[in-house]
Design a protein around this motif. Structure first.
Motif, PDB file in Angstrom:
ATOM      1  N   GLN A  96     -68.835  41.516  22.629  1.00 50.83           N
ATOM      2  CA  GLN A  96     -67.844  40.970  21.671  1.00 50.83           C
ATOM      3  C   GLN A  96     -66.593  40.440  22.484  1.00 50.83           C
ATOM      4  O   GLN A  96     -66.060  39.399  22.059  1.00 50.83           O
ATOM      5  CB  GLN A  96     -67.556  41.733  20.601  1.00 50.83           C
TER       6      GLN A  96
ATOM      7  N   LEU B  24     -67.478  37.077  24.115  1.00 58.44           N
ATOM      8  CA  LEU B  24     -67.436  35.893  23.011  1.00 58.44           C
ATOM      9  C   LEU B  24     -65.856  35.716  22.622  1.00 58.44           C
ATOM     10  O   LEU B  24     -65.594  34.423  22.361  1.00 58.44           O
ATOM     11  CB  LEU B  24     -68.078  36.212  21.884  1.00 58.44           C
ATOM     12  N   ASP B  25     -65.142  36.496  22.369  1.00 61.72           N
ATOM     13  CA  ASP B  25     -63.830  36.401  21.926  1.00 61.72           C
ATOM     14  C   ASP B  25     -63.038  35.608  23.095  1.00 61.72           C
ATOM     15  O   ASP B  25     -62.492  34.662  22.783  1.00 61.72           O
ATOM     16  CB  ASP B  25     -63.054  37.623  21.559  1.00 61.72           C
ATOM     17  N   ASP B  26     -63.279  36.127  24.220  1.00 58.81           N
ATOM     18  CA  ASP B  26     -62.441  35.391  25.363  1.00 58.81           C
ATOM     19  C   ASP B  26     -63.121  33.833  25.464  1.00 58.81           C
ATOM     20  O   ASP B  26     -62.264  33.012  25.873  1.00 58.81           O
ATOM     21  CB  ASP B  26     -62.952  36.158  26.512  1.00 58.81           C
ATOM     22  N   ASN B  27     -64.176  33.520  25.476  1.00 52.37           N
ATOM     23  CA  ASN B  27     -65.006  32.400  25.468  1.00 52.37           C
ATOM     24  C   ASN B  27     -64.298  31.402  24.378  1.00 52.37           C
ATOM     25  O   ASN B  27     -63.812  30.493  24.370  1.00 52.37           O
ATOM     26  CB  ASN B  27     -66.390  32.236  25.247  1.00 52.37           C
ATOM     27  N   LYS B  28     -64.077  31.825  23.223  1.00 53.55           N
ATOM     28  CA  LYS B  28     -63.578  31.412  22.189  1.00 53.55           C
ATOM     29  C   LYS B  28     -61.989  31.020  22.286  1.00 53.55           C
ATOM     30  O   LYS B  28     -61.555  29.878  22.066  1.00 53.55           O
ATOM     31  CB  LYS B  28     -63.522  31.720  20.834  1.00 53.55           C
ATOM     32  N   LEU B  29     -61.292  31.843  22.730  1.00 54.99           N
ATOM     33  CA  LEU B  29     -59.802  31.675  23.163  1.00 54.99           C
ATOM     34  C   LEU B  29     -59.579  30.693  24.354  1.00 54.99           C
ATOM     35  O   LEU B  29     -58.996  29.781  24.140  1.00 54.99           O
ATOM     36  CB  LEU B  29     -59.296  33.116  23.529  1.00 54.99           C
TER      37      LEU B  29
ATOM     38  N   SER C 183     -61.862  28.300  25.173  1.00 56.88           N
ATOM     39  CA  SER C 183     -62.073  26.812  24.593  1.00 56.88           C
ATOM     40  C   SER C 183     -61.001  26.504  23.786  1.00 56.88           C
ATOM     41  O   SER C 183     -60.631  25.239  23.856  1.00 56.88           O
ATOM     42  CB  SER C 183     -63.433  27.236  23.708  1.00 56.88           C
ATOM     43  N   ARG C 184     -60.310  27.150  23.038  1.00 56.16           N
ATOM     44  CA  ARG C 184     -59.183  26.881  22.243  1.00 56.16           C
ATOM     45  C   ARG C 184     -58.206  26.295  22.928  1.00 56.16           C
ATOM     46  O   ARG C 184     -57.430  25.323  22.714  1.00 56.16           O
ATOM     47  CB  ARG C 184     -58.905  27.752  21.211  1.00 56.16           C
TER      48      ARG C 184
ATOM     49  N   SER D 237     -58.718  23.197  24.962  1.00 57.09           N
ATOM     50  CA  SER D 237     -58.533  22.108  24.198  1.00 57.09           C
ATOM     51  C   SER D 237     -57.309  21.723  23.347  1.00 57.09           C
ATOM     52  O   SER D 237     -56.704  20.584  23.406  1.00 57.09           O
ATOM     53  CB  SER D 237     -59.596  22.263  22.985  1.00 57.09           C
TER      54      SER D 237
ATOM     55  N   LYS E  42     -52.788  39.281  23.225  1.00 61.54           N
ATOM     56  CA  LYS E  42     -53.799  38.625  23.257  1.00 61.54           C
ATOM     57  C   LYS E  42     -53.551  37.367  24.106  1.00 61.54           C
ATOM     58  O   LYS E  42     -52.714  36.842  23.890  1.00 61.54           O
ATOM     59  CB  LYS E  42     -54.144  38.379  21.596  1.00 61.54           C
TER      60      LYS E  42
END
Length: 442
Positions: A214, A217-222, A224-225, A228, A382
């Protein structure tokens, strides 16, 4: 999982029934054979004794010595469990078939509930010698009775087994359901660990694996955002700067545009470097070199090498040495980020203080800035999250996230408070101190 549980129960039950039944049957057969052999040997010895005794009592030379016969019989009865008696033949009634056999063979063996008795005919004296024993013939027990007792035994074993296995089956089913739910995308699925769980280590490993997945995945989402969002601005400035360079022939403007382009490239490089630094701080890929460290001396050396132009840096050590287990490189990264954060948001003063209470040491880095609101304290740790007071300041919101990430797996967690002395933020790292460490080791 169902196949595993069924095979486990079936294998255990089959083993108990087959092995137990075989041992019980063998023991019963062996016991019967031993008892039968012992009884047969004893009867054979009594038959030999009775035959010899009958010949002696029926001898013609002593046929009229009735008193001698009785004395001999009484002497035998006093020293042996088998009891002898001598009666007249007409006092020994028998059915006609047995009477003819008795007269023909001269001896007879009878069985009753009281035991086996041997009888010998004395033809010369018309008497009968009786030998009464307590030998009970070995009769195999009823097969039905054995089946009932055996069935009751195995039913008891099965009940005890099920009482032991049922918690394990329940825990395995919970593990199967949690794994299935997690695989279907429910990343918050965890297994409640009971105090007396048989598979607590497996459950803890599953929960730890789920936490790491988890977090990844949370790090990858952060990331990515962040990529971008934060890269759009410098890329757009680079595009505008290049277009401006193409449209102008003024050398001074070109130098100005080149300076802005270099600044935007530096910003992009700094962001990428920060992202990579945070991505490398993965507990699964890091093996910290933990070693005993005296915090007072280490912080004193760290503060001496740290220079500030616009702030007054004050260090207050603990009165006694403070020994902890830590990795110098990652601890330096934590303290460096906290000092940079205090320098960025503080006005004039920064205070570093080390205290110890019991087995817990606390490192405080306070500043006289505007501080961090209590409701924002859990958010600013975070990645790429910045508080209200950081608007307009340089940075990407990664400093406290890096400090918190290191603290989670190195045992020096971060907490954010309000400084009672300076009024700004108070960043605190806590450590578990070492016991029985000599104070002269520095």
């Amino acid at each position: 999982m169902r196949k595993l549980i069924l095979s486990l129960v079936a294998a255990v039950l089959a083993s108990i029934v087959i092995v137990g039944w075989s041992i019980s049957h063998y023991a019963q057969q062996h016991e019967t054979k031993v008892a039968s052999r012992a009884t047969a040997e004893r009867l054979q010895a009594l038959k030999l004794v009775g035959s010899n005794f009958a010949q002696i009592l029926d001898d013609n030379h002593i046929a009229n010595q009735q008193q001698a016969h009785l004395s001999l019989i009484n002497s035998w009865n006093r020293h042996n469990p088998e009891q002898l008696s001598l009666i007249n033949q007409d006092q020994f009634p028998l059915p006609p078939s047995l009477k003819m056999q008795f007269i023909h063979d001269g001896q007879l063996l009878l069985q009753s509930d009281e035991g086996v008795s041997l009888h010998y005919l004395l033809p010369n004296t018309s008497q009968v010698l009786n030998i009464y024993t307590n030998i009970i013939p070995v009769v195999p027990q009823s097969h039905n009775i054995n089946m009932i007792y055996t069935a009751l035994f195995y039913i008891g074993i099965v009940i005890i087994l099920l009482l032991w296995v049922s918690p394990l089956i329940k825990q395995l089913l919970n593990l199967s359901k949690a794994t299935q739910s997690f695989g279907m995308g429910d990343l918050k699925q965890r297994i409640p660990i009971a105090k007396y769980s048989y598979i607590s280590e497996i459950e803890q490993e599953f929960n730890g694996m789920a936490d790491r997945i988890q977090q990844l995945l949370d790090d990858n989402k952060l990331l990515s955002r962040a990529v971008s969002h934060d890269l759009k601005t410098p890329i757009a400035r680079l595009r505008f700067g290049i277009e401006a360079l193409e449209e102008t022939d003024n050398e001074q403007l070109k130098l100005k545009y080149f300076s802005r382009l270099n600044h935007d490239l530096d910003s992009m490089e700094e962001l990428v470097s920060t992202l990579l630094s945070y991505a490398r701080l993965d507990q699964a890929n890091i093996q910290p070199e933990l070693a005993p460290l005296e915090l007072n001396a280490w912080l004193k050396s760290k503060m001496a090498s740290y220079t500030l132009d616009k702030h007054d840096l004050q260090f207050v050590p603990n009165p006694t040495p403070v020994w902890v287990h830590s990795d110098v490189m990652y601890l330096s990264m934590q303290v460096g980020n906290l000092l940079s954060n205090a320098e960025r948001f503080g006005q004039q003063q920064i205070k570093v203080q080390l205290t110890q209470r019991g087995n817990v040491a606390t490192l405080r880095i306070d500043d006289d800035g505007k501080g961090i609101d209590e409701q924002e304290a859990m958010q600013v740790i975070k990645p790429f999250v910045r508080g209200q007071q950081s608007r307009g300041n340089a940075g990407h919101g990664m400093g406290l996230a890096i400090v918190n990430r290191i603290g989670d797996w190195m045992g020096s967690p971060l907490s954010i408070h309000r400084s009672t002395e300076l009024g700004g933020a108070s960043m605190r790292l806590t450590f578990n101190t070492l016991k029985n460490k000599k104070t002269d080791q520095v």
